[in-house]
Design a protein around this motif. Structure first.
Motif, PDB file in Angstrom:
ATOM      1  N   PRO A  48      -1.531 -42.752 -16.164  1.00  0.00           N
ATOM      2  CA  PRO A  48      -2.583 -43.738 -16.404  1.00  0.00           C
ATOM      3  C   PRO A  48      -2.312 -45.040 -15.652  1.00  0.00           C
ATOM      4  O   PRO A  48      -1.161 -45.461 -15.510  1.00  0.00           O
ATOM      5  N   VAL A  49      -3.367 -45.666 -15.197  1.00  0.00           N
ATOM      6  CA  VAL A  49      -3.218 -46.902 -14.428  1.00  0.00           C
ATOM      7  C   VAL A  49      -2.483 -47.965 -15.240  1.00  0.00           C
ATOM      8  O   VAL A  49      -1.735 -48.777 -14.686  1.00  0.00           O
ATOM      9  N   GLY A  50      -2.663 -47.945 -16.548  1.00  0.00           N
ATOM     10  CA  GLY A  50      -1.990 -48.934 -17.388  1.00  0.00           C
ATOM     11  C   GLY A  50      -0.496 -48.755 -17.471  1.00  0.00           C
ATOM     12  O   GLY A  50       0.210 -49.643 -17.959  1.00  0.00           O
ATOM     13  N   LEU A  51       0.013 -47.615 -16.992  1.00  0.00           N
ATOM     14  CA  LEU A  51       1.451 -47.356 -17.009  1.00  0.00           C
ATOM     15  C   LEU A  51       2.059 -47.371 -15.617  1.00  0.00           C
ATOM     16  O   LEU A  51       3.183 -46.919 -15.423  1.00  0.00           O
ATOM     17  N   LYS A  52       1.345 -47.892 -14.629  1.00  0.00           N
ATOM     18  CA  LYS A  52       1.860 -47.818 -13.263  1.00  0.00           C
ATOM     19  C   LYS A  52       3.188 -48.553 -13.098  1.00  0.00           C
ATOM     20  O   LYS A  52       4.010 -48.168 -12.271  1.00  0.00           O
ATOM     21  N   LYS A  53       3.428 -49.577 -13.916  1.00  0.00           N
ATOM     22  CA  LYS A  53       4.706 -50.291 -13.800  1.00  0.00           C
ATOM     23  C   LYS A  53       5.877 -49.441 -14.293  1.00  0.00           C
ATOM     24  O   LYS A  53       7.043 -49.734 -13.996  1.00  0.00           O
ATOM     25  N   LEU A  54       5.574 -48.371 -15.053  1.00  0.00           N
ATOM     26  CA  LEU A  54       6.609 -47.481 -15.568  1.00  0.00           C
ATOM     27  C   LEU A  54       6.520 -46.091 -14.962  1.00  0.00           C
ATOM     28  O   LEU A  54       7.223 -45.173 -15.388  1.00  0.00           O
ATOM     29  N   GLY A  55       5.663 -45.910 -13.960  1.00  0.00           N
ATOM     30  CA  GLY A  55       5.404 -44.581 -13.414  1.00  0.00           C
ATOM     31  C   GLY A  55       6.632 -43.877 -12.888  1.00  0.00           C
ATOM     32  O   GLY A  55       6.720 -42.647 -12.951  1.00  0.00           O
ATOM     33  N   VAL A  56       7.593 -44.620 -12.361  1.00  0.00           N
ATOM     34  CA  VAL A  56       8.791 -43.999 -11.790  1.00  0.00           C
ATOM     35  C   VAL A  56       9.688 -43.398 -12.878  1.00  0.00           C
ATOM     36  O   VAL A  56      10.624 -42.653 -12.578  1.00  0.00           O
ATOM     37  N   LEU A  57       9.386 -43.678 -14.149  1.00  0.00           N
ATOM     38  CA  LEU A  57      10.138 -43.092 -15.252  1.00  0.00           C
ATOM     39  C   LEU A  57       9.510 -41.797 -15.774  1.00  0.00           C
ATOM     40  O   LEU A  57      10.016 -41.212 -16.729  1.00  0.00           O
ATOM     41  N   ALA A  58       8.422 -41.359 -15.149  1.00  0.00           N
ATOM     42  CA  ALA A  58       7.727 -40.162 -15.641  1.00  0.00           C
ATOM     43  C   ALA A  58       8.632 -38.933 -15.641  1.00  0.00           C
ATOM     44  O   ALA A  58       8.592 -38.124 -16.573  1.00  0.00           O
ATOM     45  N   GLU A  59       9.424 -38.763 -14.597  1.00  0.00           N
ATOM     46  CA  GLU A  59      10.313 -37.602 -14.569  1.00  0.00           C
ATOM     47  C   GLU A  59      11.459 -37.729 -15.567  1.00  0.00           C
ATOM     48  O   GLU A  59      11.693 -36.794 -16.352  1.00  0.00           O
ATOM     49  N   PRO A  60      12.189 -38.838 -15.603  1.00  0.00           N
ATOM     50  CA  PRO A  60      13.257 -38.941 -16.599  1.00  0.00           C
ATOM     51  C   PRO A  60      12.772 -38.764 -18.036  1.00  0.00           C
ATOM     52  O   PRO A  60      13.425 -38.087 -18.837  1.00  0.00           O
ATOM     53  N   VAL A  61      11.616 -39.344 -18.360  1.00  0.00           N
ATOM     54  CA  VAL A  61      11.158 -39.241 -19.745  1.00  0.00           C
ATOM     55  C   VAL A  61      10.709 -37.823 -20.074  1.00  0.00           C
ATOM     56  O   VAL A  61      10.739 -37.403 -21.233  1.00  0.00           O
ATOM     57  N   SER A  62      10.328 -37.040 -19.053  1.00  0.00           N
ATOM     58  CA  SER A  62       9.993 -35.640 -19.302  1.00  0.00           C
ATOM     59  C   SER A  62      11.233 -34.847 -19.709  1.00  0.00           C
ATOM     60  O   SER A  62      11.151 -33.916 -20.520  1.00  0.00           O
ATOM     61  N   VAL A  63      12.378 -35.197 -19.133  1.00  0.00           N
ATOM     62  CA  VAL A  63      13.639 -34.551 -19.495  1.00  0.00           C
ATOM     63  C   VAL A  63      13.960 -34.821 -20.964  1.00  0.00           C
ATOM     64  O   VAL A  63      14.385 -33.917 -21.702  1.00  0.00           O
ATOM     65  N   CYS A  64      13.731 -36.052 -21.392  1.00  0.00           N
ATOM     66  CA  CYS A  64      13.959 -36.416 -22.797  1.00  0.00           C
ATOM     67  C   CYS A  64      13.000 -35.665 -23.717  1.00  0.00           C
ATOM     68  O   CYS A  64      13.396 -35.169 -24.776  1.00  0.00           O
ATOM     69  N   ALA A  65      11.741 -35.593 -23.304  1.00  0.00           N
ATOM     70  CA  ALA A  65      10.740 -34.900 -24.114  1.00  0.00           C
ATOM     71  C   ALA A  65      11.121 -33.440 -24.321  1.00  0.00           C
ATOM     72  O   ALA A  65      10.989 -32.890 -25.420  1.00  0.00           O
ATOM     73  N   LYS A  66      11.597 -32.793 -23.256  1.00  0.00           N
ATOM     74  CA  LYS A  66      11.982 -31.392 -23.387  1.00  0.00           C
ATOM     75  C   LYS A  66      13.195 -31.242 -24.294  1.00  0.00           C
ATOM     76  O   LYS A  66      13.239 -30.328 -25.129  1.00  0.00           O
ATOM     77  N   ALA A  67      14.193 -32.103 -24.138  1.00  0.00           N
ATOM     78  CA  ALA A  67      15.400 -31.997 -24.953  1.00  0.00           C
ATOM     79  C   ALA A  67      15.064 -32.087 -26.436  1.00  0.00           C
ATOM     80  O   ALA A  67      15.568 -31.300 -27.254  1.00  0.00           O
ATOM     81  N   ILE A  68      14.219 -33.036 -26.791  1.00  0.00           N
ATOM     82  CA  ILE A  68      13.833 -33.194 -28.198  1.00  0.00           C
ATOM     83  C   ILE A  68      13.016 -31.989 -28.659  1.00  0.00           C
ATOM     84  O   ILE A  68      13.232 -31.449 -29.749  1.00  0.00           O
ATOM     85  N   GLU A  69      12.075 -31.562 -27.835  1.00  0.00           N
ATOM     86  CA  GLU A  69      11.256 -30.403 -28.186  1.00  0.00           C
ATOM     87  C   GLU A  69      12.114 -29.173 -28.424  1.00  0.00           C
ATOM     88  O   GLU A  69      11.892 -28.420 -29.387  1.00  0.00           O
ATOM     89  N   GLN A  70      13.100 -28.948 -27.542  1.00  0.00           N
ATOM     90  CA  GLN A  70      13.939 -27.768 -27.664  1.00  0.00           C
ATOM     91  C   GLN A  70      14.710 -27.768 -28.983  1.00  0.00           C
ATOM     92  O   GLN A  70      14.876 -26.719 -29.617  1.00  0.00           O
TER      93      GLN A  70
END
Length: 370
Positions: A143-165
């Motif tokens: 989302p355009v409102g998160l462009k200042k944090l966009g470079v964290l999209a990949e790292p935070v996906s790793v966290c999301a998977k770890a918690i989900e697992q």
């Protein structure tokens, strides 16, 4: 077109090279997405690839373009692309399909194939280039409102998977309502994991070596977690103070800490390893008999988790957005160390290896206006 690459297996080989410009017609079926690279995050994985510890070039090449944490803007799309449009911000997943059953059903992140294909890491070129092209299946809108944090999209996906697992695996218990969580490591993965666990209502302790006070402590506290420096309090003493954790997410990059965390997990607890360790360390003082006994009698669980698919990206991005409401201004403090362009690979690798104040190093490749 310029790119930052390494010669896999050769120590300190990072160099700028020329590669062909990407084209939409390289992706069949009208599914291509052409993107301009805005930022690429770098982490210990990139450093270890540059040290020659792992990573392979794609077939037919002797170099590997690095960079797996992509944030960019869509420039053009094929005729059958519907999930993103030109002008929208985006990230890309990292793992690409192999021949296993899991790959065929879209679960590239848990492939059972001996070889894995990851952009910027193994057998697929990465994103540290001026432009990239990819199949729309692997492109995730930011989302355009998160462009200042966009470079964290990949790292935070790793966290999301770890918690989900952890939660998926714990359905074995029929009822599992974790109250207390430890996160070992206070890099980007550790802090983002702490944020996501706090959003889920857990009491969270972030455990790391860096002494208090400091930025890591401020960020952890900003998320409502408690930061514990092991220079002041060991994990053993922390357990005696607050109790044994129901959930541990290990994110230090140290195999010693990963194994040590096994000693302190509560009964019916889950320990998730996210660390990728490329060394050859041996542990000769690990209390294997007592840990084995406690884990068997305590029905404890160990899960390895790596990478993330597009669902994990979407969950991570959603949590970034919620965190901006719940903990405004905290997450962007992780972005400590921007580097202007990738023309000086020595600077990038030096920041990763030697700058103790660098929490998150990322490369500004271009601006959206250029």
């Amino acid at each position: 077109m310029k790119a930052l690459a390494v010669t896999p297996g050769r120590e300190n080989s990072a160099h700028v090279t020329e590669i062909p410009e990407p084209r939409l017609d390289l992706i069949p079926g009208g599914r291509g997405v052409l993107m301009k690279t805005l930022q690429v995050g770098v982490d210990a994985t990139d450093s270890e690839i540059n040290e020659g510890l792992y990573g392979q070039a794609p077939q037919g090449d002797n170099h590997l373009v690095i960079g797996h944490e992509f944030f960019g803007i869509v420039e053009a799309v094929g005729e059958n692309v519907t999930n993103v449009q030109p002008g929208e911000y985006c990230s890309c997943t990292v793992r690409r399909p192999g021949p296993s059953l899991f790959d065929k059903i879209g679960r590239n992140d848990i492939t059972s194939h001996d070889e894995y294909y990851e952009r910027g890491i193994n057998l697929r070129h990465g994103f540290m280039t001026e432009k990239v092209v990819d199949d729309c299946e692997f492109v995730v809108k930011v989302p355009v409102g998160l462009k200042k944090l966009g470079v964290l999209a990949e790292p935070v996906s790793v966290c999301a998977k770890a918690i989900e697992q952890a939660y998926l695996a714990q359905t074995r218990l029929q009822v599992w309502k974790p109250r207390l969580a430890f996160v070992t490591g206070a890099g980007q993965i550790g802090l983002l994991t702490a944020m996501m666990l706090r959003l889920r209502g857990l009491e969270v302790y972030v455990i790391a070596r860096t002494p208090n006070p400091g930025l890591k402590e401020e960020i952890a506290n900003g998320y409502g977690a408690e930061y514990v420096s092991t220079q002041k309090e060991s994990m053993e003493k922390l357990v005696s103070r607050v109790g044994a954790p129901d959930l541990v997410i290990e994110a230090t990059g140290s195999s010693r800490v990963a194994f040590d965390a096994m000693r302190f997990l509560a009964r019916n607890g889950a320990l998730v390893w996210t660390s990728v360790t490329g060394g050859k360390n041996l542990l000769n003082d690990f209390p294997s008999d007592s840990v084995n006994l406690e884990w068997v009698l305590g029905n404890k669980l160990l899960v390895g988790s790596v990478n993330g698919n597009r669902d994990h990206f979407n969950q991570g991005i959603a949590d970034l957005a919620l965190a901006e409401v719940m903990f405004p201004g905290v997450t962007e403090r992780i972005l400590t160390t921007p580097i202007d362009g990738f023309d000086n690979p020595e600077v990038i690798m030096d920041k990763l290896s030697n700058d103790k104040s660098a929490l998150k190093v990322y490369v500004d490749v271009a601006s959206a206006e250029e």
